[in-house]
Every structure is written in C-alpha cells, then in structure tokens.
Design an enzyme around this catalytic site. Structure first.
Site, PDB file in Angstrom:
ATOM      1  N   SER A 198     -51.628  11.073  -1.445  1.00  0.00           N
ATOM      2  CA  SER A 198     -52.673  10.732  -2.694  1.00  0.00           C
ATOM      3  C   SER A 198     -52.489  10.230  -4.168  1.00  0.00           C
ATOM      4  CB  SER A 198     -52.841  12.051  -3.012  1.00  0.00           C
ATOM      5  OG  SER A 198     -53.625  12.821  -1.953  1.00  0.00           O
TER       6      SER A 198
ATOM      7  N   HIS B 295     -44.078   8.005  10.173  1.00  0.00           N
ATOM      8  CA  HIS B 295     -45.319   8.604   9.323  1.00  0.00           C
ATOM      9  C   HIS B 295     -45.116  10.145   9.531  1.00  0.00           C
ATOM     10  CE1 HIS B 295     -49.075   9.450   7.493  1.00  0.00           C
ATOM     11  NE2 HIS B 295     -48.530   8.131   6.891  1.00  0.00           N
TER      12      HIS B 295
ATOM     13  N   GLY C 230     -52.615   5.410   1.766  1.00  0.00           N
ATOM     14  CA  GLY C 230     -53.694   5.811   2.420  1.00  0.00           C
ATOM     15  C   GLY C 230     -55.147   5.118   2.575  1.00  0.00           C
ATOM     16  N   GLY C 231     -55.664   6.327   1.930  1.00  0.00           N
ATOM     17  CA  GLY C 231     -57.362   6.979   1.630  1.00  0.00           C
ATOM     18  C   GLY C 231     -58.124   5.216   0.075  1.00  0.00           C
TER      19      GLY C 231
ATOM     20  N   GLY D 262     -53.416  12.314   1.312  1.00  0.00           N
ATOM     21  CA  GLY D 262     -55.189  12.936   1.850  1.00  0.00           C
ATOM     22  C   GLY D 262     -55.474  14.662   1.315  1.00  0.00           C
TER      23      GLY D 262
ATOM     24  N   GLU E 266     -47.945  12.120  10.122  1.00  0.00           N
ATOM     25  CA  GLU E 266     -48.925  12.106  11.425  1.00  0.00           C
ATOM     26  C   GLU E 266     -48.203  11.773  12.999  1.00  0.00           C
ATOM     27  OE1 GLU E 266     -51.594   9.943   8.973  1.00  0.00           O
ATOM     28  OE2 GLU E 266     -52.025  11.227   7.277  1.00  0.00           O
TER      29      GLU E 266
ATOM     30  N   ASN F 281     -51.957   1.620   3.933  1.00  0.00           N
ATOM     31  CA  ASN F 281     -51.842   2.072   5.834  1.00  0.00           C
ATOM     32  C   ASN F 281     -53.331   2.965   5.740  1.00  0.00           C
ATOM     33  OD1 ASN F 281     -51.761   4.071   7.907  1.00  0.00           O
ATOM     34  ND2 ASN F 281     -50.163   5.437   7.001  1.00  0.00           N
ATOM     35  N   TRP F 282     -53.751   1.843   6.638  1.00  0.00           N
ATOM     36  CA  TRP F 282     -55.394   2.653   7.064  1.00  0.00           C
ATOM     37  C   TRP F 282     -56.034   3.614   8.226  1.00  0.00           C
ATOM     38  CZ3 TRP F 282     -58.607  -3.349   7.553  1.00  0.00           C
ATOM     39  CH2 TRP F 282     -58.469  -3.793   6.375  1.00  0.00           C
ATOM     40  N   LYS F 283     -54.410   3.235   8.549  1.00  0.00           N
ATOM     41  CA  LYS F 283     -55.050   4.759   9.467  1.00  0.00           C
ATOM     42  C   LYS F 283     -56.180   4.152  10.687  1.00  0.00           C
ATOM     43  CE  LYS F 283     -52.524   8.294   6.274  1.00  0.00           C
ATOM     44  NZ  LYS F 283     -52.284   9.205   6.109  1.00  0.00           N
TER      45      LYS F 283
ATOM     46  N   GLU G 207     -42.700  10.331   1.796  1.00  0.00           N
ATOM     47  CA  GLU G 207     -43.977  10.952   1.385  1.00  0.00           C
ATOM     48  C   GLU G 207     -44.394  12.349   1.492  1.00  0.00           C
ATOM     49  OE1 GLU G 207     -47.577   7.937   2.431  1.00  0.00           O
ATOM     50  OE2 GLU G 207     -46.399   8.458   4.477  1.00  0.00           O
TER      51      GLU G 207
HETATM   52  P1  13P Z   1     -53.288   9.007   1.673  1.00  0.00           P
HETATM   53  O1  13P Z   1     -52.883   7.959   0.260  1.00  0.00           O
HETATM   54  O2  13P Z   1     -54.636   9.242   1.450  1.00  0.00           O
HETATM   55  O3  13P Z   1     -52.782  10.586   0.736  1.00  0.00           O
HETATM   56  O4  13P Z   1     -52.042   9.135   2.471  1.00  0.00           O
HETATM   57  C1  13P Z   1     -50.689   9.047   2.359  1.00  0.00           C
HETATM   58  C2  13P Z   1     -50.223   8.003   3.108  1.00  0.00           C
HETATM   59  O5  13P Z   1     -49.964   8.988   4.296  1.00  0.00           O
HETATM   60  C3  13P Z   1     -49.802   6.891   3.702  1.00  0.00           C
HETATM   61  O6  13P Z   1     -49.152   5.927   4.571  1.00  0.00           O
END
Ligand code: 13P
Length: 246
Positions: free
Chosen positions: A204, A91, A225-226, A167, A93, A6-8, A161
């Site tokens: 994470s 998600h 994510g990251g 994050g 967010e 997930n590149w956000k 999640e």
């Molecule tokens: P991180 O891997 O950066 O913690 O993000 C997780 C996430 O929200 C994937 O959708």
C-alpha cells in the site's frame, strides 16, 4: 533508491507506460531508478519501447531451470532474452496461491542470477503471524531459506512486504518498518557478508505515504502494486524519495 512497479495481472495502458518513460529522467535526476514489472506477455513490447531509457523492465516470476518440460513456465534466460533486467521472486501471492516454498524461491534466485537478472526476493509475515508476535521469526526464516549462501549479493534486492499491508490500504508503521529493515540488514550481513543489498518496502505505498516510508533507515526504495499502474502516482512516489539516498 529503486522504485519498482509490480503490475501483477493488470495491464496499464500504453499511454500510461509512455508517460512513465517520458518522466523517468526526472526520477533519475534525483538518484531514483525505476523498474516496471508487467505480466510476461507485455515484457518484450515494453522492453523494446524502453530501449535507451533509464527505466528498466522486469518480470514477476521465473523458473529455476533454463529450459525443459515445464508447461506454463518461463525461464530466467528467456526473460533476459525478452529484455528484462530483473525478476521478482517469492512474492506472497506466489507463496500463498502457488504454494512456493523458501527452497523453491532459493533455487529460482540462483537461476535468475545465472541468467544475469537482478533478483528481488520478497519476504513478509501474515497478519496472524504478526498478531502472534512471530513477525521477526517468520521473516528471518524466509530470509535464511530463500537466500542460498552462494548467492551474489551484488545482484540481490530484498523486498519486505507484510502480507496484511498488500492491497489493503494499510501500511506498517514507520517504527515497524525501521525495525524489520534493521533486522533484515543484519541478517543479510551475517548470511551474505553484505551491507549494500537494497531493501525495499512494499504494501500500500502511495504518493501520500511515500515520503515518510522512504525516509526510514535501511529503506532503499519501494515495491509498488496498485499505485504503479498510474504514471502520475508512480512518479509521485519516486519523486518523494529523500534527496541523496541511494
Ligand atoms: P499494493 O501496493 O497494491 O499494496 O501491492 C504491493 C505489492 O504486493 C507489490 O509487490
């Protein structure tokens, strides 16, 4: 196993994406599918580049209607036309920043399935909810509310999640992941009569913790994510999957 990135609201460089494409067959040889979910504006370009590859492209959200007067939104049919094969819905967010409710996520999930997209529905408790001993109740409520009982389990993926692990560099313990994924597994069996829906863990996930997390019972992959922005990290996570686990 599915490793989804997930590149956000970040755009990894085309060079990084090129490396992911080039190395996707290594993951496939291990039985690991790769999915990259970039921001909307990059979907078409990445999907074109990924044509003929085993790596798939997905989106991070979609609307519950096919078209209409919905300023700023994108429909699942449009995503499919752009080359996406999957979409992330609900998600944390989106739930917190855009006040998305379980009811809305449920409508979006049905629409995404109508458009033929694989649908990754996210659930997860906040830190306050976990501290109050409510993690299981919250996740159960989100599952019931976000998954209509008419949903086809064949195209469904659930991602657990925990919000406090996203994050932050903190991950849930393997015991907590195992018990939450077990709870989700039995919830899905009751609600959709399915034992085959993949359940991803997210929060994470990094090369250093991937092999431990991906070995936990009922973990069918990761939502990253990251670490999905760097080809080396993303591939290292995929290659950390235990052999022979689907
Ligand atoms: P991180 O891997 O950066 O913690 O993000 C997780 C996430 O929200 C994937 O959708």
């Amino acid at each position: 196993m599915l490793i989804a990135g997930n590149w956000k609201m970040n755009a990894a460089s085309m060079e990084e994406f090129g490396k992911m494409l080039a190395r996707a067959p290594e993951a496939a040889a291990k039985g690991v599918d790769l999915l990259v979910c970039p921001p909307f504006v990059l979907l078409h370009r990445l999907a074109e580049q990924a044509q003929g590859s085993v790596l798939e492209i997905g989106a991070q959200d979609s609307h519950y209607e096919d078209e209409g007067a919905f300023t700023g939104n994108v429909s699942p049919r449009m995503l499919a036309d752009s080359g996406a094969t999957a979409v992330i819905l609900g998600h944390s967010e989106r739930r917190s920043d855009h006040r998305e409710s379980d009811e809305l996520v449920a409508k979006k999930a049905l629409a995404a399935q109508r458009a033929g997209l694989r649908t990754i529905v996210c659930v997860g408790e906040s830190e306050e909810e976990r501290d109050a001993g409510e993690a299981e109740a919250v996740v159960t409520r989100q599952l019931i509310g976000s998954l209509p009982d008419t949903l086809d389990p064949a195209g469904l993926i659930v991602a657990y999640e925990p919000v406090w692990a996203i994050g932050t560099g903190r991950t849930a313990s393997t015991d907590d992941i195992g018990s939450m994924h077990g709870l989700i597994r039995s919830g899905l069996a009751r609600r959709l009569s399915s034992r085959a829906v993949p359940i991803l863990y997210g929060g994470s996930v990094k090369p250093a913790n991937a092999s431990q997390i991906l070995s936990v019972d009922n973990v069918g992959g990761a939502l990253v994510g990251g670490a999905s922005l760097k080809a080396d990290d993303f591939l290292a996570i995929a290659l950390a999957a235990p052999d022979g686990r689907r």
